[in-house]
Design a protein around this motif. Structure first.
Motif, PDB file in Angstrom:
ATOM      1  N   ASP A 130       0.858  -1.183   0.000  1.00 48.20           N
ATOM      2  CA  ASP A 130       0.000   0.000   0.000  1.00 48.20           C
ATOM      3  C   ASP A 130       0.897   1.236   0.000  1.00 48.20           C
ATOM      4  N   LEU A 131       0.273   2.380  -0.232  1.00 46.97           N
ATOM      5  CA  LEU A 131       0.982   3.661  -0.144  1.00 46.97           C
ATOM      6  C   LEU A 131       0.911   4.261   1.248  1.00 46.97           C
ATOM      7  N   ASP A 132       0.011   3.723   2.079  1.00 45.58           N
ATOM      8  CA  ASP A 132      -0.283   4.295   3.387  1.00 45.58           C
ATOM      9  C   ASP A 132       0.434   3.496   4.475  1.00 45.58           C
ATOM     10  N   ASP A 133       1.438   4.105   5.091  1.00 50.51           N
ATOM     11  CA  ASP A 133       2.211   3.413   6.117  1.00 50.51           C
ATOM     12  C   ASP A 133       1.360   3.029   7.321  1.00 50.51           C
ATOM     13  N   ASN A 134       0.351   3.853   7.649  1.00 53.29           N
ATOM     14  CA  ASN A 134      -0.511   3.523   8.779  1.00 53.29           C
ATOM     15  C   ASN A 134      -1.298   2.244   8.511  1.00 53.29           C
ATOM     16  N   ARG A 135      -1.867   2.133   7.305  1.00 57.03           N
ATOM     17  CA  ARG A 135      -2.609   0.922   6.971  1.00 57.03           C
ATOM     18  C   ARG A 135      -1.692  -0.300   6.945  1.00 57.03           C
ATOM     19  N   LEU A 136      -0.488  -0.110   6.468  1.00 57.52           N
ATOM     20  CA  LEU A 136       0.457  -1.228   6.460  1.00 57.52           C
ATOM     21  C   LEU A 136       0.767  -1.689   7.876  1.00 57.52           C
ATOM     22  N   GLU A 137       0.932  -0.734   8.772  1.00 54.07           N
ATOM     23  CA  GLU A 137       1.206  -1.085  10.170  1.00 54.07           C
ATOM     24  C   GLU A 137       0.001  -1.806  10.769  1.00 54.07           C
ATOM     25  N   GLU A 138      -1.204  -1.334  10.448  1.00 54.56           N
ATOM     26  CA  GLU A 138      -2.413  -1.989  10.940  1.00 54.56           C
ATOM     27  C   GLU A 138      -2.521  -3.418  10.422  1.00 54.56           C
ATOM     28  N   SER A 139      -2.101  -3.628   9.180  1.00 54.94           N
ATOM     29  CA  SER A 139      -2.231  -4.959   8.584  1.00 54.94           C
ATOM     30  C   SER A 139      -1.433  -6.015   9.352  1.00 54.94           C
ATOM     31  N   LYS A 140      -0.370  -5.606  10.018  1.00 56.70           N
ATOM     32  CA  LYS A 140       0.416  -6.558  10.817  1.00 56.70           C
ATOM     33  C   LYS A 140      -0.422  -7.115  11.963  1.00 56.70           C
ATOM     34  N   LYS A 141      -1.325  -6.290  12.494  1.00 55.13           N
ATOM     35  CA  LYS A 141      -2.188  -6.744  13.588  1.00 55.13           C
ATOM     36  C   LYS A 141      -3.172  -7.806  13.116  1.00 55.13           C
ATOM     37  N   PHE A 142      -3.470  -7.806  11.819  1.00 55.26           N
ATOM     38  CA  PHE A 142      -4.432  -8.756  11.264  1.00 55.26           C
ATOM     39  C   PHE A 142      -3.768  -9.973  10.632  1.00 55.26           C
ATOM     40  N   GLY A 143      -2.439 -10.037  10.688  1.00 51.87           N
ATOM     41  CA  GLY A 143      -1.773 -11.252  10.229  1.00 51.87           C
ATOM     42  C   GLY A 143      -0.788 -11.116   9.094  1.00 51.87           C
ATOM     43  N   ALA A 144      -0.547  -9.914   8.585  1.00 52.15           N
ATOM     44  CA  ALA A 144       0.454  -9.757   7.527  1.00 52.15           C
ATOM     45  C   ALA A 144       1.837 -10.114   8.058  1.00 52.15           C
TER      46      ALA A 144
END
Length: 347
Positions: free
Chosen positions: A198-212
């Motif tokens: 993604d282009l959004d670092d915040n969303r990328l960081e959030e994705s780690k909480k969901f299993g990325a």
């Protein structure tokens, strides 16, 4: 009643409209409790879905209380609390008999598209017996809203079409609500890596909480591609899920596939893409597209009952219905507002 109306490309209005009523024997009218905003609604406002006529009530997701039913409705009664499926199914036509409800000959994706949708105090639901679902005990209202559209969409059009299998490297391009839904449900099949782009670092960081397992910012597309190959010993992705709907994101997906890879396009595209068939034909890749049929909704409801996944965690903002315009502004500026899924509360 009040409803959010599509008033032409780039225009929306909260205005008074006539309350819907039962028209055919199989219809129901549902009083909304909660709804949400979908990326598809933004595509409509952007002029990417010309079939939507001015004056249409937007929205195709939500939960509510059955207010009225036609004499032909047998699965639901007045007072039932229900999930409104984003796809309307007659259950009888050629396509419904193949579980391809997206292409129902008297339904499909019509809410907020061809007929008035769910961003209103009341909504008219054709073929209610096949287009509503009872909410099981123990499932929160916000989780139930996620079942309307994004969870089955990410699962059916991303994970199932992409044939995610144990040990696969899965790359999901787009860490918005649909991409996150694909992230959640891909874990049913134990892939070895799930790489979010993604282009959004915040969303990328959030994705780690969901299993990325890994995240990549695609601001520099070539660098992102190089990183994918570095993470996969030069092979590329077994599955690339396109969850944005832009030519650049589709192009990224087709350039990172391994031989035998699958590209599952989930994004809503309003412009042509450049298909690099001269490079792909020899690599035994598969490209799939699709509109969700919601035939997996019963299974996903059972999964939510077990607590295996918690899609309500995708909700970042909540607004009262009278503040719908503000809610759209937040969702339209998701990166700035750190927004994923927004809940619209009618109570």
């Amino acid at each position: 009643m009040k409803a959010l109306i599509y008033a032409g490309p780039g225009k929306k209005e909260l205005r008074e409209v006539e309350k819907p009523r039962v028209i055919k024997d199989g219809d129901a009218v549902v009083r909304l409790l909660k709804s949400t905003i979908c990326g598809t609604d933004l595509h409509i406002l952007g002029g990417d879905v010309p079939a939507v006529k001015e004056g249409t009530v937007l929205g195709h997701e939500g939960i509510g209380i059955v207010e009225e039913v036609g004499v032909g409705v047998s699965n639901f009664k007045v007072g039932d609390k229900v999930i409104i499926s984003c796809v309307t199914s007659c259950g009888k036509c050629h396509y419904c008999k193949q579980s391809l409800y997206a292409h129902c000959e008297d339904g499909g994706w019509i809410l907020g598209h061809l007929i008035d949708g769910t961003q209103a105090e009341y909504v008219h639901i054709p073929h209610a017996d096949n287009s509503l679902y009872h909410i099981p005990q123990g499932i929160s209202d916000e989780a139930a809203v996620m079942i309307s559209d994004i969870l089955p969409t990410g699962f059916e059009i991303g994970v199932l079409n992409g044939q995610v299998s144990p040990g696969d490297v899965v790359v999901i391009v787009g860490a918005g609500p649909i991409g996150m839904s694909a992230l959640l449900t891909s874990q049913f099949y134990s892939p070895s890596k799930i790489i979010m782009i993604d282009l959004d670092d915040n969303r990328l960081e959030e994705s780690k909480k969901f299993g990325a397992t890994h995240t990549i910012n695609s601001r520099d597309a070539q660098s992102a591609i190089n990183q994918i190959f570095e993470l996969t010993d030069g092979r590329g992705a077994d599955v690339a899920i396109e969850a944005v709907g832009f030519p650049a994101t589709f192009d990224l997906c087709q350039r990172i596939l391994s031989p035998g890879g699958r590209l599952a396009n989930v994004g809503v595209h309003g412009k042509p893409v450049d298909l690099q068939l001269q490079d792909l034909w020899i690599r035994n890749v598969t490209i799939t597209t699709g509109l969700v049929s919601t035939n997996t909704t019963p299974m996903l409801l059972k999964t939510l009952e077990t607590g295996k996944i918690n899609p309500e965690a995708l909700v970042t903002h909540r607004y009262k219905f009278e503040n719908m315009i503000e809610a759209y502004e937040t969702f339209s500026n998701a990166a700035k507002e750190n927004a994923l899924k927004i809940i619209i509360d009618f109570e």
